[in-house]
Scaffold this active site. Structure first.
Site, PDB file in Angstrom:
ATOM      1  N   GLY A   1      33.439  45.004  44.618  1.00 50.01           N
ATOM      2  CA  GLY A   1      33.657  46.076  45.587  1.00 50.01           C
ATOM      3  C   GLY A   1      35.136  46.093  45.873  1.00 50.01           C
ATOM      4  O   GLY A   1      35.949  45.882  44.979  1.00 50.01           O
ATOM      5  N   GLU A   2      35.480  46.266  47.113  1.00 54.35           N
ATOM      6  CA  GLU A   2      36.891  46.259  47.497  1.00 54.35           C
ATOM      7  C   GLU A   2      37.074  45.107  48.482  1.00 54.35           C
ATOM      8  O   GLU A   2      36.567  45.162  49.600  1.00 54.35           O
ATOM      9  CB  GLU A   2      37.224  47.625  48.119  1.00 54.35           C
ATOM     10  CG  GLU A   2      38.664  47.988  48.098  1.00 54.35           C
ATOM     11  CD  GLU A   2      39.318  47.878  46.719  1.00 54.35           C
ATOM     12  OE1 GLU A   2      38.720  48.307  45.714  1.00 54.35           O
ATOM     13  OE2 GLU A   2      40.434  47.339  46.657  1.00 54.35           O
ATOM     14  N   SER A   3      37.798  44.095  48.050  1.00 52.54           N
ATOM     15  CA  SER A   3      37.877  42.880  48.867  1.00 52.54           C
ATOM     16  C   SER A   3      38.484  43.147  50.248  1.00 52.54           C
ATOM     17  O   SER A   3      38.055  42.560  51.244  1.00 52.54           O
ATOM     18  CB  SER A   3      38.678  41.798  48.139  1.00 52.54           C
ATOM     19  OG  SER A   3      39.933  42.298  47.731  1.00 52.54           O
TER      20      SER A   3
ATOM     21  N   CYS B   1      34.177  39.206  41.034  1.00 50.23           N
ATOM     22  CA  CYS B   1      35.286  40.139  41.217  1.00 50.23           C
ATOM     23  C   CYS B   1      35.811  40.131  42.654  1.00 50.23           C
ATOM     24  O   CYS B   1      36.468  39.188  43.056  1.00 50.23           O
ATOM     25  CB  CYS B   1      34.856  41.520  40.737  1.00 50.23           C
ATOM     26  SG  CYS B   1      36.248  42.532  40.240  1.00 50.23           S
TER      27      CYS B   1
ATOM     28  N   ARG C   1      45.232  39.479  42.368  1.00 52.24           N
ATOM     29  CA  ARG C   1      44.356  40.633  42.568  1.00 52.24           C
ATOM     30  C   ARG C   1      44.800  41.777  41.664  1.00 52.24           C
ATOM     31  O   ARG C   1      45.993  41.921  41.392  1.00 52.24           O
ATOM     32  CB  ARG C   1      44.457  41.032  44.036  1.00 52.24           C
ATOM     33  CG  ARG C   1      43.340  41.866  44.495  1.00 52.24           C
ATOM     34  CD  ARG C   1      43.420  42.173  45.973  1.00 52.24           C
ATOM     35  NE  ARG C   1      42.675  43.374  46.171  1.00 52.24           N
ATOM     36  CZ  ARG C   1      43.070  44.415  46.882  1.00 52.24           C
ATOM     37  NH1 ARG C   1      44.203  44.371  47.530  1.00 52.24           N
ATOM     38  NH2 ARG C   1      42.317  45.479  46.960  1.00 52.24           N
TER      39      ARG C   1
ATOM     40  N   ILE D   1      36.436  45.175  35.821  1.00 55.25           N
ATOM     41  CA  ILE D   1      36.779  46.436  36.487  1.00 55.25           C
ATOM     42  C   ILE D   1      37.826  46.156  37.568  1.00 55.25           C
ATOM     43  O   ILE D   1      37.527  45.474  38.554  1.00 55.25           O
ATOM     44  CB  ILE D   1      35.535  47.083  37.135  1.00 55.25           C
ATOM     45  CG1 ILE D   1      34.452  47.330  36.081  1.00 55.25           C
ATOM     46  CG2 ILE D   1      35.912  48.403  37.817  1.00 55.25           C
ATOM     47  CD1 ILE D   1      33.110  47.744  36.666  1.00 55.25           C
ATOM     48  N   ARG D   2      39.035  46.625  37.358  1.00 60.37           N
ATOM     49  CA  ARG D   2      40.138  46.335  38.299  1.00 60.37           C
ATOM     50  C   ARG D   2      40.068  44.879  38.771  1.00 60.37           C
ATOM     51  O   ARG D   2      40.104  44.565  39.956  1.00 60.37           O
ATOM     52  CB  ARG D   2      40.113  47.303  39.488  1.00 60.37           C
ATOM     53  CG  ARG D   2      40.485  48.728  39.093  1.00 60.37           C
ATOM     54  CD  ARG D   2      40.407  49.709  40.247  1.00 60.37           C
ATOM     55  NE  ARG D   2      39.039  49.848  40.726  1.00 60.37           N
ATOM     56  CZ  ARG D   2      38.578  49.362  41.873  1.00 60.37           C
ATOM     57  NH1 ARG D   2      39.377  48.730  42.703  1.00 60.37           N
ATOM     58  NH2 ARG D   2      37.334  49.533  42.212  1.00 60.37           N
TER      59      ARG D   2
ATOM     60  N   HIS E   1      31.900  41.174  35.736  1.00 55.44           N
ATOM     61  CA  HIS E   1      30.632  41.582  36.367  1.00 55.44           C
ATOM     62  C   HIS E   1      29.453  41.309  35.436  1.00 55.44           C
ATOM     63  O   HIS E   1      29.042  42.217  34.695  1.00 55.44           O
ATOM     64  CB  HIS E   1      30.660  43.082  36.653  1.00 55.44           C
ATOM     65  CG  HIS E   1      31.619  43.487  37.710  1.00 55.44           C
ATOM     66  ND1 HIS E   1      31.271  43.597  39.034  1.00 55.44           N
ATOM     67  CD2 HIS E   1      32.925  43.797  37.650  1.00 55.44           C
ATOM     68  CE1 HIS E   1      32.317  43.968  39.751  1.00 55.44           C
ATOM     69  NE2 HIS E   1      33.339  44.099  38.926  1.00 55.44           N
TER      70      HIS E   1
ATOM     71  N   GLU F   1      26.480  41.257  36.210  1.00 50.49           N
ATOM     72  CA  GLU F   1      25.348  42.099  36.635  1.00 50.49           C
ATOM     73  C   GLU F   1      25.381  43.481  35.994  1.00 50.49           C
ATOM     74  O   GLU F   1      24.393  44.201  36.023  1.00 50.49           O
ATOM     75  CB  GLU F   1      25.300  42.204  38.169  1.00 50.49           C
ATOM     76  CG  GLU F   1      26.260  43.182  38.816  1.00 50.49           C
ATOM     77  CD  GLU F   1      27.716  42.701  38.894  1.00 50.49           C
ATOM     78  OE1 GLU F   1      28.027  41.635  38.331  1.00 50.49           O
ATOM     79  OE2 GLU F   1      28.523  43.419  39.510  1.00 50.49           O
TER      80      GLU F   1
HETATM   81  N1  GLN Z   1      40.089  45.509  42.734  1.00 53.79           N
HETATM   82  C1  GLN Z   1      39.059  45.073  43.646  1.00 53.79           C
HETATM   83  C2  GLN Z   1      39.654  44.266  44.791  1.00 53.79           C
HETATM   84  O1  GLN Z   1      40.801  44.004  44.788  1.00 53.79           O
HETATM   85  C3  GLN Z   1      38.010  44.266  42.940  1.00 53.79           C
HETATM   86  C4  GLN Z   1      37.305  45.123  41.940  1.00 53.79           C
HETATM   87  C5  GLN Z   1      35.860  44.813  41.761  1.00 53.79           C
HETATM   88  O2  GLN Z   1      35.245  44.096  42.540  1.00 53.79           O
HETATM   89  N2  GLN Z   1      35.284  45.400  40.748  1.00 53.79           N
HETATM   90  O3  GLN Z   1      38.980  43.894  45.676  1.00 53.79           O
END
Ligand code: GLN
Length: 188
Positions: A49-51, A81, A108, A135-136, A171, A173
């Site tokens: 997600g987005e930390s 992630c 990050r 993913i990112r 990921h 999952e």
């Molecule tokens: N870029 C996201 C972050 O900095 C992490 C990306 C992800 O969980 N797929 O939190």
């Protein structure tokens, strides 16, 4: 039957749920403080997600300290992630760290914009070759003495374990491969 919580305040938790159920676990979405306090869990997943958002919500919902306490007391935890970022002691390109329970230093959004998301098939210690979807993603720059490195892709650490804590930059999952979740359940 093992009862696994999935932190479900933000991010991609549904796929974890599907996988864990396929492996025979009971799965509970953890959305508020009293879930952490009143539900007996055998393990917990911190999803992608987005930390920054998850970290902020954990504080707003007053879940930060109880979650950290459970993890520091030994509750098995699997961070993918953003979940890895939340568990890390230090991030080299952010001022803030979050739960800071795991002795890893991370970067990050480490793959930059060009390589936003990608997939490789790569070796994971004690499992073998598995698909890894990034993913990112962050990666791990350095690890403390108690940390076992489980996967290195292009010289970057992308999976590791320290006692009750398992983290992956990628990921599992989002692939069809259940092995990393199985590995986590075996840690319990
Ligand atoms: N870029 C996201 C972050 O900095 C992490 C990306 C992800 O969980 N797929 O939190």
């Amino acid at each position: 039957m093992k009862r696994i919580g999935i932190l479900a305040v933000q991010g991609a938790f549904f796929e974890h749920k599907v996988m864990l159920k396929e492996l025979g676990a009971e799965v509970i979405e953890i959305r508020q403080k009293n879930h952490l306090e009143n539900i007996e869990l055998d393990g917990i997943i911190l999803p992608g997600g987005e930390s920054t958002v998850i970290g902020k919500l954990l504080r707003e919902l007053d879940m930060f300290n109880p979650l950290k306490q459970l993890i520091d007391d030994g509750l098995p935890v699997f961070g993918t992630c953003a979940g890895l970022i939340l568990l890390a002691k230090e991030s080299i390109n952010e001022d803030e760290s979050y739960l800071a329970s795991m002795d890893i230093s991370i970067k990050r959004n480490a793959y930059g914009r060009q390589l936003d998301s990608f997939q490789v098939i790569h070796e994971f210690k004690d499992i073998g070759e598995i698909p890894m979807i990034f993913i990112r993603a962050p990666y791990i720059i350095s690890t403390g003495n108690e940390v076992e490195i489980l996967a290195i892709v292009d010289d970057n650490i992308v999976a590791a374990k320290q006692n009750n804590m398992l983290v992956t930059s990628f990921h599992p999952e989002l692939s069809k491969d259940l092995n990393v979740h199985k590995y986590f359940l075996n840690m319990i």
